[in-house]
Write a protein that holds these residues in place. Sequence first.
Motif, PDB file in Angstrom:
ATOM      1  N   LEU A 177       0.815  -1.217   0.000  1.00 20.83           N
ATOM      2  CA  LEU A 177       0.000   0.000   0.000  1.00 20.83           C
ATOM      3  C   LEU A 177       0.849   1.268   0.000  1.00 20.83           C
ATOM      4  CD1 LEU A 177      -2.851  -0.980   2.484  1.00 20.83           C
ATOM      5  CD2 LEU A 177      -3.054  -0.655   0.022  1.00 20.83           C
ATOM      6  N   THR A 178       2.086   1.177   0.472  1.00 24.28           N
ATOM      7  CA  THR A 178       2.945   2.366   0.493  1.00 24.28           C
ATOM      8  C   THR A 178       3.432   2.751  -0.899  1.00 24.28           C
ATOM      9  OG1 THR A 178       4.918   1.015   0.929  1.00 24.28           O
ATOM     10  CG2 THR A 178       3.738   1.892   2.834  1.00 24.28           C
ATOM     11  N   PHE A 179       3.218   1.891  -1.892  1.00 23.78           N
ATOM     12  CA  PHE A 179       3.666   2.207  -3.247  1.00 23.78           C
ATOM     13  C   PHE A 179       2.632   3.012  -4.030  1.00 23.78           C
ATOM     14  CE2 PHE A 179       6.473  -1.391  -2.316  1.00 23.78           C
ATOM     15  CZ  PHE A 179       7.689  -0.854  -2.714  1.00 23.78           C
ATOM     16  N   GLY A 180       1.515   3.338  -3.400  1.00 24.87           N
ATOM     17  CA  GLY A 180       0.569   4.251  -4.032  1.00 24.87           C
ATOM     18  C   GLY A 180      -0.725   3.606  -4.456  1.00 24.87           C
ATOM     19  N   THR A 181      -1.710   4.471  -4.741  1.00 16.45           N
ATOM     20  CA  THR A 181      -3.054   4.015  -5.076  1.00 16.45           C
ATOM     21  C   THR A 181      -3.095   3.246  -6.387  1.00 16.45           C
ATOM     22  OG1 THR A 181      -4.009   5.908  -3.920  1.00 16.45           O
ATOM     23  CG2 THR A 181      -5.398   4.797  -5.533  1.00 16.45           C
ATOM     24  N   LYS A 182      -2.370   3.724  -7.398  1.00 16.07           N
ATOM     25  CA  LYS A 182      -2.440   3.094  -8.714  1.00 16.07           C
ATOM     26  C   LYS A 182      -1.930   1.661  -8.660  1.00 16.07           C
ATOM     27  CE  LYS A 182      -1.013   3.778 -13.531  1.00 16.07           C
ATOM     28  NZ  LYS A 182      -0.263   4.666 -14.459  1.00 16.07           N
ATOM     29  N   GLU A 183      -0.772   1.480  -7.996  1.00 18.12           N
ATOM     30  CA  GLU A 183      -0.186   0.153  -7.918  1.00 18.12           C
ATOM     31  C   GLU A 183      -1.051  -0.771  -7.062  1.00 18.12           C
ATOM     32  OE1 GLU A 183       1.358   2.962  -7.539  1.00 18.12           O
ATOM     33  OE2 GLU A 183       2.691   3.000  -9.283  1.00 18.12           O
ATOM     34  N   SER A 184      -1.555  -0.248  -5.928  1.00 14.51           N
ATOM     35  CA  SER A 184      -2.410  -1.051  -5.056  1.00 14.51           C
ATOM     36  C   SER A 184      -3.699  -1.435  -5.775  1.00 14.51           C
ATOM     37  CB  SER A 184      -2.736  -0.274  -3.780  1.00 14.51           C
ATOM     38  OG  SER A 184      -1.560   0.097  -3.102  1.00 14.51           O
TER      39      SER A 184
ATOM     40  N   LYS B 147      -2.294  13.744   8.171  1.00 13.69           N
ATOM     41  CA  LYS B 147      -2.741  14.411   6.944  1.00 13.69           C
ATOM     42  C   LYS B 147      -1.603  14.605   5.953  1.00 13.69           C
ATOM     43  CE  LYS B 147      -2.248  19.137   8.743  1.00 13.69           C
ATOM     44  NZ  LYS B 147      -2.958  20.380   9.070  1.00 13.69           N
ATOM     45  N   ASP B 148      -0.396  14.186   6.301  1.00 10.90           N
ATOM     46  CA  ASP B 148       0.744  14.310   5.398  1.00 10.90           C
ATOM     47  C   ASP B 148       0.664  13.261   4.296  1.00 10.90           C
ATOM     48  OD1 ASP B 148       1.683  16.351   6.977  1.00 10.90           O
ATOM     49  OD2 ASP B 148       2.985  15.055   8.176  1.00 10.90           O
ATOM     50  N   VAL B 149       0.858  13.702   3.057  1.00 11.35           N
ATOM     51  CA  VAL B 149       0.790  12.824   1.891  1.00 11.35           C
ATOM     52  C   VAL B 149       2.174  12.722   1.264  1.00 11.35           C
ATOM     53  CG1 VAL B 149      -0.235  12.485  -0.397  1.00 11.35           C
ATOM     54  CG2 VAL B 149      -1.621  13.406   1.476  1.00 11.35           C
ATOM     55  N   HIS B 150       2.572  11.512   0.917  1.00 11.30           N
ATOM     56  CA  HIS B 150       3.888  11.298   0.315  1.00 11.30           C
ATOM     57  C   HIS B 150       3.953  12.017  -1.032  1.00 11.30           C
ATOM     58  CE1 HIS B 150       7.387   9.236  -1.434  1.00 11.30           C
ATOM     59  NE2 HIS B 150       7.704   8.894  -0.180  1.00 11.30           N
ATOM     60  N   PRO B 151       4.976  12.822  -1.291  1.00 12.15           N
ATOM     61  CA  PRO B 151       5.025  13.609  -2.532  1.00 12.15           C
ATOM     62  C   PRO B 151       5.125  12.769  -3.798  1.00 12.15           C
ATOM     63  CG  PRO B 151       7.107  13.739  -1.328  1.00 12.15           C
ATOM     64  CD  PRO B 151       6.134  13.073  -0.415  1.00 12.15           C
ATOM     65  N   ARG B 152       5.687  11.574  -3.670  1.00 16.07           N
ATOM     66  CA  ARG B 152       5.854  10.744  -4.872  1.00 16.07           C
ATOM     67  C   ARG B 152       4.698   9.764  -5.059  1.00 16.07           C
ATOM     68  NH1 ARG B 152      10.717   6.291  -5.954  1.00 16.07           N
ATOM     69  NH2 ARG B 152       9.849   5.455  -7.903  1.00 16.07           N
ATOM     70  N   PHE B 153       4.368   9.031  -3.989  1.00 14.25           N
ATOM     71  CA  PHE B 153       3.376   7.971  -4.124  1.00 14.25           C
ATOM     72  C   PHE B 153       1.944   8.447  -3.885  1.00 14.25           C
ATOM     73  CE2 PHE B 153       7.270   5.625  -2.750  1.00 14.25           C
ATOM     74  CZ  PHE B 153       7.483   4.945  -3.949  1.00 14.25           C
ATOM     75  N   GLY B 154       1.780   9.650  -3.320  1.00  9.94           N
ATOM     76  CA  GLY B 154       0.457  10.218  -3.143  1.00  9.94           C
ATOM     77  C   GLY B 154      -0.415   9.487  -2.151  1.00  9.94           C
ATOM     78  N   ILE B 155       0.190   8.900  -1.124  1.00 10.19           N
ATOM     79  CA  ILE B 155      -0.591   8.173  -0.119  1.00 10.19           C
ATOM     80  C   ILE B 155      -0.306   8.762   1.262  1.00 10.19           C
ATOM     81  CG2 ILE B 155      -0.689   6.037  -1.427  1.00 10.19           C
ATOM     82  CD1 ILE B 155       1.568   5.853   1.429  1.00 10.19           C
ATOM     83  N   PRO B 156      -1.289   8.680   2.182  1.00 15.60           N
ATOM     84  CA  PRO B 156      -1.057   9.146   3.562  1.00 15.60           C
ATOM     85  C   PRO B 156      -0.143   8.158   4.285  1.00 15.60           C
ATOM     86  CG  PRO B 156      -3.273   8.242   3.345  1.00 15.60           C
ATOM     87  CD  PRO B 156      -2.676   8.231   1.970  1.00 15.60           C
ATOM     88  N   VAL B 157       1.143   8.488   4.365  1.00 11.93           N
ATOM     89  CA  VAL B 157       2.141   7.542   4.838  1.00 11.93           C
ATOM     90  C   VAL B 157       1.920   7.166   6.298  1.00 11.93           C
ATOM     91  CG1 VAL B 157       4.602   7.132   5.159  1.00 11.93           C
ATOM     92  CG2 VAL B 157       3.816   8.473   3.222  1.00 11.93           C
ATOM     93  N   ALA B 158       1.766   8.168   7.167  1.00 10.30           N
ATOM     94  CA  ALA B 158       1.620   7.892   8.601  1.00 10.30           C
ATOM     95  C   ALA B 158       0.391   7.025   8.869  1.00 10.30           C
ATOM     96  CB  ALA B 158       1.534   9.204   9.377  1.00 10.30           C
TER      97      ALA B 158
END
Length: 473
Positions: free
Chosen positions: A123-130, A293-304
């Motif tokens: 899931l940390t690799f982003g919405t598209k990949e997930s 509420k922080d979103v990863h700049p590359r993967f676009g997912i809420p990391v925390a």
Amino acid sequence: FALLGNAAKNVAGPSVVLSFLIAGISCVFSALCYAEFAARLPVSGSAYIFAYASLGELVAFIIGWNLTLEYGLSAAAISRAWSGYIVSVSDGGIPSWFNNLLIGDMSTSPLSVVLIAVITVLLTFGTKESSRLNAYMTTINITLMLFIIGLGASYIDLDNYTPFIPFGVSGTFQGASSVFFSFIGFDAVACVAEEVRKPARDLPLGIIGTLFICTSLYVSIALVLTGMVPYNLLDSDGPLAAAFAYHGNSWAKVIVAVFTIAILTATSLCSLFGQPRIYYAMAKDGLFFSLFKDVHPRFGIPVAGTLTTGAIVAVMAFAFDINILADMISLGTLQAFAIVCGGILILRYRSPTNPSSATWLVGAFAFGSFVFVLFYRLDLPWWTLVLASPLVLVPAVFMFRQVDYDVPTTFKCPFVPLIPMLGIFANMFMMLQLPVLAYYSLAVWTVIGLAIYFLYGMRFSKLAPHNHVVPSV
């Protein structure tokens, strides 16, 4: 796959087919309300956002907090079923302690933690990949279900359907509450509203379409399974694979077992996918800790949120059995569904001159529904139901006389106020079929959430950013 065997064997018998149908129909009412909300408010947060818009901050926080039960704890419950299935089909290849390691009197599952850890990393690799992985798993899921229905139908013995309702009508309704856990997830579509290209069109289609397909497949599989094996001989843990073994078809057993593992993996991924977005929506409103509420700049997912959810769910999966979690999850989810249905009525009928009148009217109907269903559940004399019926009928009559002040321009729930009222009543009905222990567990969980709200959320809320004014609900 996780609950069908136990529900058919111990609760409903062959009438578990009707249990799935009842649960599916009750979900339709909520799904239509979810779809209108999702089209009105295409932002991440699901029922939390919907409650925030219609009922205010405090109720929204409680719903968002209790949605953790739906998404997070359901992933824990499913991962326990996954680990049990793997150990079961390995025929001794995997030691049983991987799924049942005793620490004192507590049964733990180290293997389920492995699944949660792997999914969290994915899931940390982003919405598209997930989403791509989930699409593959869903394809496998549907293919397996069609395989079970097609091959299993050839083993059906009509005598296995007699008696069809061995535990009575009450058993069938109780079975609906038991299998309701299987429907959890259709509303997760609304959690990713901000990640959909055309939310006003795609979200209602995704929510309602998903529910229709699931209900059709569940009812068909339940019909085939209870026709293949007498209900009292069903395997509670792995009923589908065991059903083919019952008929001596070992190759089908292996196929079903392997693909069931893939399906449970996809289901866990879906549950873990939605929870971080609830935290994200709550944190954006200042009600939850700001790092969520922080979103990863590359993967676009809420990391925390993703990592925290994975860690908490891994602990729950390790320590708690699926039977302990399922009722608590269902109760929290049914509560959220009922509030979403009520929220539609409030948005539609909220008068500009007297905005609280719709809230009181919906509350009166919900209270009346609760009392009526409680009297039925306690098996009180018929005349008590007659006395309780005005508590439902009077608010319902007034509801039909309301003026619709806010009709959406995109998707709108049909037959308002009938559909939302049926949704409230159906959810109340299934809530009261659940054991008392689930209510105690939900109460403790809610108290923990309220402590977070009053100690943190109320202080940093966007509605009171500096002066700490208590927001009006």
